[in-house]
Design a protein around this motif. Sequence first.
Motif, PDB file in Angstrom:
ATOM      1  N   VAL A   1       0.598  -1.457  -0.263  1.00  0.00           N
ATOM      2  CA  VAL A   1       0.148   0.087  -0.234  1.00  0.00           C
ATOM      3  C   VAL A   1       0.646   1.122   0.279  1.00  0.00           C
ATOM      4  O   VAL A   1       0.566   2.333  -0.771  1.00  0.00           O
ATOM      5  CB  VAL A   1      -0.995   0.191   1.031  1.00  0.00           C
ATOM      6  CG1 VAL A   1      -1.700   1.468   1.389  1.00  0.00           C
ATOM      7  CG2 VAL A   1      -2.117  -1.198   1.421  1.00  0.00           C
ATOM      8  N   GLN A   2       1.739   0.579   0.917  1.00  0.00           N
ATOM      9  CA  GLN A   2       2.112   2.415   0.842  1.00  0.00           C
ATOM     10  C   GLN A   2       3.404   2.901  -0.510  1.00  0.00           C
ATOM     11  O   GLN A   2       3.467   3.939  -0.763  1.00  0.00           O
ATOM     12  CB  GLN A   2       3.776   2.303   1.575  1.00  0.00           C
ATOM     13  CG  GLN A   2       3.540   2.248   3.358  1.00  0.00           C
ATOM     14  CD  GLN A   2       4.277   2.195   4.195  1.00  0.00           C
ATOM     15  OE1 GLN A   2       5.484   1.506   4.228  1.00  0.00           O
ATOM     16  NE2 GLN A   2       3.783   2.330   5.826  1.00  0.00           N
ATOM     17  N   LYS A  10       0.383   3.851  -2.981  1.00  0.00           N
ATOM     18  CA  LYS A  10      -0.117   5.365  -2.545  1.00  0.00           C
ATOM     19  C   LYS A  10       1.826   6.561  -3.123  1.00  0.00           C
ATOM     20  O   LYS A  10       1.398   6.932  -4.138  1.00  0.00           O
ATOM     21  CB  LYS A  10       0.551   5.862  -1.502  1.00  0.00           C
ATOM     22  CG  LYS A  10      -0.628   5.223  -0.045  1.00  0.00           C
ATOM     23  CD  LYS A  10      -0.765   5.911   0.929  1.00  0.00           C
ATOM     24  CE  LYS A  10      -2.784   5.819   1.519  1.00  0.00           C
ATOM     25  NZ  LYS A  10      -2.322   6.077   3.044  1.00  0.00           N
ATOM     26  N   ALA A  55       1.432   8.600  -6.135  1.00  0.00           N
ATOM     27  CA  ALA A  55       1.409  10.265  -5.919  1.00  0.00           C
ATOM     28  C   ALA A  55       1.786  11.161  -7.050  1.00  0.00           C
ATOM     29  O   ALA A  55       3.156  12.333  -8.043  1.00  0.00           O
ATOM     30  CB  ALA A  55       2.620  10.626  -4.439  1.00  0.00           C
ATOM     31  N   PRO A 102      -7.031   7.256  -3.446  1.00  0.00           N
ATOM     32  CA  PRO A 102      -7.159   6.075  -2.940  1.00  0.00           C
ATOM     33  C   PRO A 102      -7.800   6.067  -0.932  1.00  0.00           C
ATOM     34  O   PRO A 102      -8.014   6.677  -0.857  1.00  0.00           O
ATOM     35  CB  PRO A 102      -5.806   6.547  -2.262  1.00  0.00           C
ATOM     36  CG  PRO A 102      -5.547   7.746  -2.135  1.00  0.00           C
ATOM     37  CD  PRO A 102      -6.552   8.472  -2.932  1.00  0.00           C
ATOM     38  N   VAL A 147      -7.854   2.893   1.885  1.00  0.00           N
ATOM     39  CA  VAL A 147      -8.020   1.634   1.849  1.00  0.00           C
ATOM     40  C   VAL A 147      -8.624   0.587   2.938  1.00  0.00           C
ATOM     41  O   VAL A 147      -9.312   1.442   3.994  1.00  0.00           O
ATOM     42  CB  VAL A 147      -6.128   2.071   2.995  1.00  0.00           C
ATOM     43  CG1 VAL A 147      -5.673   0.671   4.072  1.00  0.00           C
ATOM     44  CG2 VAL A 147      -5.079   3.034   2.024  1.00  0.00           C
TER      45      VAL A 147
END
Lengths: 272, 361
Positions: free
Chosen positions: B110-111, B114, B118, B136, B138
């Motif tokens: 997920v990180q 993200k 971006a 997004p 989560v």
Amino acid sequence: MTWGLEGGTVTFGAKTAVDDVTLQVTPGSVTVVVGGDGAGKSTLLRALVGLVRLSGGRAQRPGKQAIGYIPATAGLYVDLTVEENLAFVARAYGVSGSDCRTRSEELLERIGLTETRSRLGGQLSGGMQRKLAVAMALLHRPELLVLDEPTTGVDPVSRAELWRLLSGAAAEGTGVVVATTYVDEANRGSTVLLMDQGKTIAAGSPSDIIGAVPGTMGVVRGSDRPPGQSWRWGTSWRVWAPADDLPDGAEPVAPTFADAVMVAALASQQVV
Amino acid sequence: MRAMVIKEFRQLLRDKRTLGLLVGLPVILLVVFGYAANFNVSKIPTVVVGPEAAESAAQLHAPFDVTEVDPVGNRATVESRLQDGKAAVGIVTGQNPVTALMDGTQLFAVQAAKGAFARMAQADVATGGKIPVIAPEVLYNPDLKTSWIMIPGLTGLILLFIGTLITSLGIVRERQAGTIEQLAVMPFRPWDVIFGKILPYLLLASLDLIAIVLLGMGLFGVPFVGSVVTFGIGALLFLLVTLGMGVLISTVSQNQGQAIQLAIMFVVPQILLSGLIFPVGAMAAGVRWIAYVLPLTYFVDISRGVMLKAEPIAGLWVPLVVLLGMAGAVLGLAVLRFRRDLAPSARHRGEDDFEPVAAAA
């Protein structure tokens, strides 16, 4: 039914631990297996109860339900109490609750541990532990009771008590086999098997073994070692003359069981 | 002092296994862990659904790995893929803004996603803004809490420790005390002894598990949204593997020290290679296969899936079947090896030249 081994041989790799040994255990009698450390006694008993595989010969043993066995090392759980140890074997052999209670009481009384029933096995003295182990092996009234050096390292009083327990079991019809390193204990058996280096060096009743001593036994008093085959016995020397030619100064005596054991060991070494 | 040093060296050299562990293990562990220790997810399995799925998929580059493009799919399609663990990110097109659903149990994916979104937006601004805005969202772990993903896996680690170490010690103790010989002569079958030995630990570990899960929920607010039964089945299978491993270790250990060494060798790699800390997908291919032979990898899947994602049993059939297979194999092997201790003559009855006579027949 007689239990035992017939020409039993056990090999570990190239090493023959038990070599063609015949051992007979009659119900209601005590058979004593005598030998030094490494003579093959433990292996013989382990083969008898089925813990090691025979590479030759035959074994005759009852089903597991009718065997009681105590290895040289243990015999009980040190972190269970006396009572819990007995309860464990009772359940393992399917001895019912009430029968277990009366039998436990009877055995505890016989070994003098009634007062210590709630003590942990590990808190008992060596002799007490051994007595408890024997009681555990006897709880289910086995037909064959096999004990590996139950008296080693046990004080003389406890030893006598242990032997009384074993004789009692034999009197009730159990076939008892005991391995020991103590020659004086061989007299307790109706049959004795002397072992050395995996082989039988003498077998029979104690009197048979004494009667089979070849040559002449003699005694020499004094501190000088007489010539020939001799060994220290208290303040005197025992001399064995295989060809009846006792040295000068030796007085002929009737051989004792201890003499017979020594002679058998010496004779077997001469053959080799 | 010289006498002590020489004696110590002699003893050390005699115990080849300890020596091997001292010398070889650190090297192996460093290499394996070095390749496994990677938080950077370079491949994020992604599904794209909705009317503009094909166009959107074409705009996605690494780290996104588009595994499925479904123009008729919708949000529910994506949710099902995320729940089953088939994808970590799912993009739902045909609405403004376009939604990117992400599996919050895959923290590092997920990180990475993200960050990638971006960067895409930044690049898009520079080139004139042709890509629709991506919103997004989560799921399962919206705040991306580390404790939420760690605790379900930690329950497994604790079970592993209890199961393997305590069981192996329990049996080795019988061997060292010599009581195992007596058990062998008693009217027990080998599996009576093994399961009799395992069952109390199984019960204890189960109670432990309940306590740990409740504690995790109470102290760290970890949710338990799935089926307790599915979790229970997964935990039971996993426990059978760890307990069986304990028995197996005990059959090859002569004393408690050796048992502890082997148990540590079995437990430590699972801490780092099971996906508990480092994502399995981010590991170097050379060490990733190790993750797939470790039981904890599958239990982490099950526990996270059930506790955080309410994954149904049908979606977890792979880890469940693998654990079942492992339990069968490990316990079977343990029984076979244990039989050598317990019934040496029965094992070779064909070769043995005697037939035990039944008692008082």
